[in-house]
Write a protein that holds these residues in place. Structure first.
Motif, short mmCIF file in Angstrom:
data_model
loop_
_atom_site.label_atom_id
_atom_site.label_comp_id
_atom_site.label_asym_id
_atom_site.label_seq_id
_atom_site.Cartn_x
_atom_site.Cartn_y
_atom_site.Cartn_z
N VAL A 167 0.87 -1.18 0.00
CA VAL A 167 0.00 0.00 0.00
C VAL A 167 0.90 1.23 0.00
O VAL A 167 1.86 1.30 0.78
N ILE A 211 -4.49 7.01 -1.11
CA ILE A 211 -3.89 5.76 -0.67
C ILE A 211 -4.23 4.71 -1.72
O ILE A 211 -5.39 4.53 -2.07
N LYS A 213 -3.87 0.67 -2.93
CA LYS A 213 -3.58 -0.70 -2.54
C LYS A 213 -3.31 -1.53 -3.78
O LYS A 213 -4.02 -1.40 -4.78
N ASP A 216 -6.21 -2.84 -6.19
CA ASP A 216 -7.44 -2.04 -6.28
C ASP A 216 -7.54 -1.39 -7.66
O ASP A 216 -6.66 -1.56 -8.53
N SER A 219 -4.60 0.94 -8.77
CA SER A 219 -3.34 0.23 -9.03
C SER A 219 -3.41 -0.54 -10.34
O SER A 219 -2.39 -0.70 -11.03
N GLU A 256 -0.65 -0.45 6.96
CA GLU A 256 -1.69 -0.60 5.94
C GLU A 256 -1.40 -1.78 5.02
O GLU A 256 -2.31 -2.50 4.59
N THR A 257 -0.12 -2.01 4.74
CA THR A 257 0.25 -3.15 3.89
C THR A 257 -0.04 -4.47 4.60
O THR A 257 -0.52 -5.42 3.98
N ARG A 260 -3.71 -5.08 4.44
CA ARG A 260 -4.06 -5.48 3.08
C ARG A 260 -3.67 -6.93 2.83
O ARG A 260 -4.42 -7.69 2.20
#
Length: 322
Positions: A167, A211, A213, A216, A219, A256-257, A260
């Motif tokens: 992320v 942000i 991910k 998503d 990305s 956050e990673t 995820r």
């Protein structure tokens, strides 16, 4: 205010219509299915009732569904009944797979049941009408269902690299004119150029930070962003009739990673479970025929407030996706 409240409830109602349909089975293998006692079923009913009441108050039970033919309380009771029926099915699958509860887990179930029962007030007991053995059975049956789910998803990959779940945080500028985008891109090459200034003053979007991910929509649209390092600016990227310039503010958001990564792993395990579970759907047709379902009223037991079942369960059986 009431209109907003109704909209929120209807949105939740619609969400549950999509996500909580219960399980339907075509053939007949009902003979082996073990019905829940009323006390055990009422534990799950009360938990579901209180989850909604504690958030939206008991006024929601008088709300009607979108078609106007039923009440929200009827739907939630139906969902809870389907949940109980699903556990009944999973217990049969446990028998087929020779899944049993270990002695160590039995001890934990005993502790969880005792903690839950001790936490119940007189008002809780008056509405639920259960004994401690009902609480024990509720936890044991719930645990068996979790063991089956884990068993049927055990072959799902538990390896996921950081890059597959990464992320990142970026600032960006969105424009609808190519020449304007090229002009700003050149200006950003000047030493000391302030990307935030151009983003705030030139971008078509008010928000200038994002942000992203891995996996998503953004990305997928702009995969090259994951190759930017901190402080690096992208080339002009086009999507449809818009032109984007990105600046990487953080190329690896650690917490956050990790979240995820867990989210992706859970999705992988869920897909594996559904694939393996499909064969059992043709073997069982489980419906709880107990008459007590017709007697349950979610509008009663206003002073029943307990909603600790899952919290206590996961205290003794922590989620183990790593």
């Amino acid at each position: 205010m009431r209109k907003k409240f109704l909209i929120i409830i209807y949105l939740i109602f619609a969400m549950y219509l999509v996500s909580c349909k219960g399980i339907e089975f075509e053939n007949q293998k009902i003979a082996k299915a073990e019905e829940f006692t009323k006390g055990e079923a009422m534990i799950f009913v009360a938990e579901e009732k209180n989850k909604y009441e504690n958030r939206f108050t008991d006024k929601l039970w008088n709300l009607k569904s979108g078609d106007g033919n039923s009440f929200f309380k009827d739907y939630i009771l139906s969902v809870t009944k389907s949940f109980v029926e699903e556990i009944m099915v999973l217990k049969l699958v446990a028998d087929d797979l020779n899944i049993i509860v270990s002695n160590a887990d039995e001890e934990k179930i005993n502790l969880a049941a005792r903690e839950y029962y001790d936490a119940m007030t007189l008002n809780d007991l008056e509405y639920i009408e259960c004994e401690e053995k009902d609480v024990y059975n509720a936890y044991k049956d719930y645990h068996i269902s979790r063991l089956v789910i884990d068993n049927l998803s055990k072959n799902a990959s538990t390896e996921l690299s950081i890059s597959e779940a990464k992320v990142i945080k970026v600032q960006y500028i969105r424009l609808d004119d190519e020449k304007e985008a090229e002009k700003i891109f050149e200006a950003l090459k000047v030493k000391g150029a302030n990307f935030s200034y151009y983003a705030k003053n030139k971008s078509l979007d008010i928000d200038i930070e994002m942000i992203i991910k891995r996996g998503d929509e953004t990305s997928t649209r702009f995969p090259e962003l994951f190759y930017l390092s901190n402080g690096q600016t992208s080339e002009i990227l086009k999507f449809r009739n818009n032109y984007y310039i990105f600046k990487c503010m953080n190329d690896y958001l650690v917490s956050e990673t990790e979240l995820r990564r867990l989210e992706v792993l859970r999705a992988m395990k869920n897909d594996e479970f559904n694939l393996n579970y499909a064969k059992y759907k043709s073997e069982y047709n489980i419906r709880s025929n107990s008459t007590y379902w017709r007697e349950i009223d979610l509008q009663k037991g206003i002073k029943c407030k307990i909603d600790k079942f899952e919290n206590i369960y996961y205290k003794y059986f922590p989620k183990n996706i790593k």
